[in-house]
Design an enzyme around this catalytic site. Sequence first.
Site, PDB file in Angstrom:
ATOM      1  N   ALA A   1       0.853  -1.190   0.000  1.00 26.30           N
ATOM      2  CA  ALA A   1       0.000   0.000   0.000  1.00 26.30           C
ATOM      3  C   ALA A   1       0.883   1.233   0.000  1.00 26.30           C
ATOM      4  CB  ALA A   1      -0.916   0.000   1.223  1.00 26.30           C
ATOM      5  N   SER A   2       0.550   2.202  -0.857  1.00 28.52           N
ATOM      6  CA  SER A   2       1.276   3.472  -0.932  1.00 28.52           C
ATOM      7  C   SER A   2       2.747   3.234  -1.265  1.00 28.52           C
ATOM      8  CB  SER A   2       1.091   4.251   0.374  1.00 28.52           C
ATOM      9  OG  SER A   2       1.542   5.575   0.232  1.00 28.52           O
ATOM     10  N   SER A   3       3.662   3.561  -0.367  1.00 30.22           N
ATOM     11  CA  SER A   3       5.073   3.283  -0.633  1.00 30.22           C
ATOM     12  C   SER A   3       5.280   1.811  -0.935  1.00 30.22           C
ATOM     13  CB  SER A   3       5.929   3.691   0.572  1.00 30.22           C
ATOM     14  OG  SER A   3       7.276   3.332   0.383  1.00 30.22           O
TER      15      SER A   3
ATOM     16  N   HIS B   1      -6.597   8.465  -0.115  1.00 26.41           N
ATOM     17  CA  HIS B   1      -5.413   7.622   0.116  1.00 26.41           C
ATOM     18  C   HIS B   1      -5.684   6.738   1.335  1.00 26.41           C
ATOM     19  CE1 HIS B   1      -1.329   6.902  -1.212  1.00 26.41           C
ATOM     20  NE2 HIS B   1      -0.898   6.946   0.033  1.00 26.41           N
TER      21      HIS B   1
END
Length: 572
Positions: free
Chosen positions: A160-162, A302
Site C-alpha cells: 500500500a502506498s510506498s 489515500h
Amino acid sequence: MLLKSRVASLFGVLLLLISSLLWPPAAQQVHAAPAGVTPGALSQVTSFGNNPSGLKMYIYVPRNLAANPALLVAVHYCSGSASAFYNGYARDYVTAAEQYGYIIVFPESTHSQYSNCFDVWSPQALTRGGGSDPVGIMSMVSWTEANYNIDSSRIYVMGASSGAMMTNVLLAEYPDVFAAGTSFMGVPATCFATGSATNFWSSQCANGQISKTAQQWGDAARAMYPGYTGSYPRIQLWHGTVDSTLSYNNFAEAIKQWTNLHGISATPVFTDSPQASWTRTRYGGSSAQPALEAISVQGAGHTIPAAGMVAYSIAFLGLNSSGGGSPTVPPAPTGLTATAGNASVSLSWAASPGASSYTVKRATMSGGPYTDVATEITATSYTNTGLTNGTTYYYVVSASNSAGNSPNSAQASATPASSGTSTGNLVVQYKAGDTNATDNQSRPHFNIKNNGTAPVNLSGLKLRYYFTKDGTADMSAWIDWAQIGSSNIQIAFGSHNGTNSDTYVELSLSAGAGSIAAGGQSGEIQLRMAKSDWSNLNESNDYSYDPTKTAFADWNRVVLYQNGVPVWGVQP
C-alpha cells in the site's frame, strides 16, 4: 566372534526399531521452525543475507502451514512498520494465511530520514541487483525459500502506498521470481526516480504530472532488468479517484505500463462493478486472473485497502488454495438486492471472490423451498421476468467454481407491480423532513404534481407511505402544515405485509383541498408521526424512507391512488 556378530545385529535391529518409534517416515516429518520464528505470531528474523540498506525482516508462519506453501511479501506504507501493517491493512491476509497455509514476509523500512518510505527513487533501487531495498527484500525471499518448502511458482507481493510503489518495482525488476502482485495506491515502476540516493520524493510523480506513452513506460521497466525476455507477472492495481497523496492520474499511467509489458491491448476486455463504488476492468483476458486487473474506487482517497478489498486480492493472486493451484469453494454472495418492476424483479449482488458463475433461486414463501430460475450467470445482476404483479417473490443467489457451490446468500424479496408512472400524469414528490432515522418522530413531506394538460381534483386522491412500526405501540400522526390546508387532509393507518413494511399511513384529500391546475402542484404537505408511547423509531429499514432526499424529488416508493386506482408508485 559369532556371538559378537549376533549381538551387533540384534543391537542394530533394536536401534532401527527405536528410530521408527521416535521419528516418523521422511514424508511425514515436521521440520522445526527456524530459531526465533513462532508459528501463529509475527516474528523477527535478524540474519537473512545481503541487506545493503539495513531493512528489518519479520515473518508470519501460520500454525496450519501447507506442505508446499505459497509466499506473500507484504510491504508497508511510508511512516509505517511491519507490526502496524500486520495489525492493520494486511490483517485479512494474515487471517487467510491460517486458512490456506501460506507464509507472509513483512519487510520493514529503517529509513527514518525518509519517513520510513521504501527506496523506489535511487538508481541502485531501480536496477536489478543494484543494491538498496529491493536486494534486501529478495534476500528475505531467498531465506524463506531456504528454510521452508516454498512453492517457487507461487511467490507474490502486495503493498500500500510506498509499499505499492515497491510492488511495481519488484514485479518489474524480478519478473522471474514473482507470479503476481497487488498494488494499492501506487505509481508506475520508475515514476519516482530522482536520480539520487538521497532525494526521496518526486512531487511530479506524486501529483500525477508525469505522463508517458505505454511504450515509454514499458521500456523504463524493461531497463531495470536488461536482457530479460520472459513473461511478466500478473498485477492487480487499485486506486481511489480522490487520492490527494498519490494522484489518481498514476492509475492510468500504471495501466499503460503493464499492458505494454504484457504486450496486450490497453482497451479492457471486461468491465463490471463488484461493489457500488468500484469499477473493475480486465486486460488481456476476462477470467478471474487476467494479466492485468485494475479497480478504480469512486470517492476514495489515500485510504485503501478498505473493507472487502483484500478478499479480491487474495483471489486474484491465487492465495485461496493450499497448493497445486486448486481453487476453494467461493463464499456466499453478499449485498443481494431485489427491485420490483412491472411483472419483473431486478436483482444485483456483490461479486464473490473466486466465483466463475452464479445461480439465482426463487421461492414464493420466505425461507423457501427455492427453485433455480437461472444458472451459469457470469454477471452480478439478473432480471427475472414473466412474474405476477402483486405476488411477493423471495430470492437467494449462490456462487460456483470448479471446486463446488457456495452457500446461499441472504434472502431478498420484492413484489412486482404495474408501472409506477401515472396514466393521469400525477407524480408524487417526497423529501425527508427529518434525516435522523432513530429519533422518536418521522417527518415525511409530500408534493403532488400534475404534469397533464387539464386540472385534477384533489378530492378522491389518497397517498400511502409505507414503514415498519418497530413495536406494538399505536401510531399517531399530525399535519404540521399543508398549502392546501391541514383540515382538508384525513389521516389513517393500515397494516401491510411487504418489503421493509408492516404498516402504511394514508392521507385522504377532501373536496375542500381544491384542484391542481395543469402543470401545477399541490404544494408541500408536512406529515409528522410518532408512537403513542413516544419510544424511538428505526426508519433506516422503512420502505418509503430515504434520508438522502432533503429536497423534493420524484419518489415511486410513495403510492398515489385516484378513486381507488393506483396511478403512481410501486407498492412494497
